[in-house]
Scaffold this motif. Sequence first.
Motif, PDB file in Angstrom:
ATOM      1  N   LEU A  23       0.831  -1.204   0.000  1.00 38.94           N
ATOM      2  CA  LEU A  23       0.000   0.000   0.000  1.00 38.94           C
ATOM      3  C   LEU A  23       0.864   1.252   0.000  1.00 38.94           C
ATOM      4  CD1 LEU A  23      -3.127   0.783   1.981  1.00 38.94           C
ATOM      5  CD2 LEU A  23      -1.087   2.064   2.542  1.00 38.94           C
ATOM      6  N   THR A  24       1.935   1.236   0.774  1.00 36.12           N
ATOM      7  CA  THR A  24       2.831   2.392   0.866  1.00 36.12           C
ATOM      8  C   THR A  24       3.491   2.668  -0.477  1.00 36.12           C
ATOM      9  OG1 THR A  24       3.236   1.848   3.193  1.00 36.12           O
ATOM     10  CG2 THR A  24       4.774   3.377   2.150  1.00 36.12           C
ATOM     11  N   VAL A  25       3.953   1.610  -1.149  1.00 36.78           N
ATOM     12  CA  VAL A  25       4.586   1.776  -2.455  1.00 36.78           C
ATOM     13  C   VAL A  25       3.575   2.331  -3.465  1.00 36.78           C
ATOM     14  CG1 VAL A  25       5.619   0.525  -4.407  1.00 36.78           C
ATOM     15  CG2 VAL A  25       6.381   0.059  -2.060  1.00 36.78           C
ATOM     16  N   GLN A  26       2.367   1.797  -3.468  1.00 42.11           N
ATOM     17  CA  GLN A  26       1.330   2.292  -4.392  1.00 42.11           C
ATOM     18  C   GLN A  26       1.072   3.774  -4.179  1.00 42.11           C
ATOM     19  OE1 GLN A  26      -1.869  -0.531  -3.385  1.00 42.11           O
ATOM     20  NE2 GLN A  26      -2.083  -0.830  -5.600  1.00 42.11           N
ATOM     21  N   LEU A  27       0.866   4.168  -2.939  1.00 38.43           N
ATOM     22  CA  LEU A  27       0.535   5.561  -2.652  1.00 38.43           C
ATOM     23  C   LEU A  27       1.716   6.492  -2.916  1.00 38.43           C
ATOM     24  CD1 LEU A  27      -1.654   5.145   0.539  1.00 38.43           C
ATOM     25  CD2 LEU A  27      -2.399   5.621  -1.795  1.00 38.43           C
ATOM     26  N   ALA A  28       2.927   6.032  -2.634  1.00 40.52           N
ATOM     27  CA  ALA A  28       4.104   6.851  -2.914  1.00 40.52           C
ATOM     28  C   ALA A  28       4.268   7.056  -4.419  1.00 40.52           C
ATOM     29  CB  ALA A  28       5.351   6.211  -2.323  1.00 40.52           C
TER      30      ALA A  28
END
Length: 132
Positions: A76-81
Motif C-alpha cells: 500500500l505504501t509503495v502504491q501511494l508513494a
Amino acid sequence: MTLPTGTPGPQFAGPEGLWTADPEELAARLFVAVFAGQGAVPLPQKEVSEVYATLAALGGYSLPDVRSGNTQPLGLTVQLAQEAILIWERATVATRLSAGAGPVSHTITMLRFGPGVLSAPDPVAALKARLH
C-alpha cells in the motif's frame, strides 16, 4: 519509531488514513516532508526508499528494514508513494530518475518549481495550485 529527517509527526491515521486521504493533499504533504530544507541544494534528490519511509512516517507507522514481496503495509505504501510521485510530475515539482548499469539507483529529483513551492507561505496549497 524514528521519523526521517525533516518529517513532521504522523498526519494521517495509519495505512488506512493514507489510503482514504485526498491524493493531492497526501502528495503535497509528502512532497513537503520529503524535500524539507532542500530548496537551496543545487540538485535536490532523495532515494525512492526514503520517500516510502517518509510516507509511512506520515501515517504513523514504519516499514520493515527488509522489504521483500508484496506484504502490507509495504504494498500500500509503495502504491501511494508512486501515485504521489506521479502527482509531483504532473505539477512539475519533482520527477523520477533511474541511473546505473547493473544495480540501478532510483531517485526522485526536485525540479525548478519545487523550491518555490517549498518556500511558499502554504507549501501544500502552492503545490495543489500548480495542479489546477
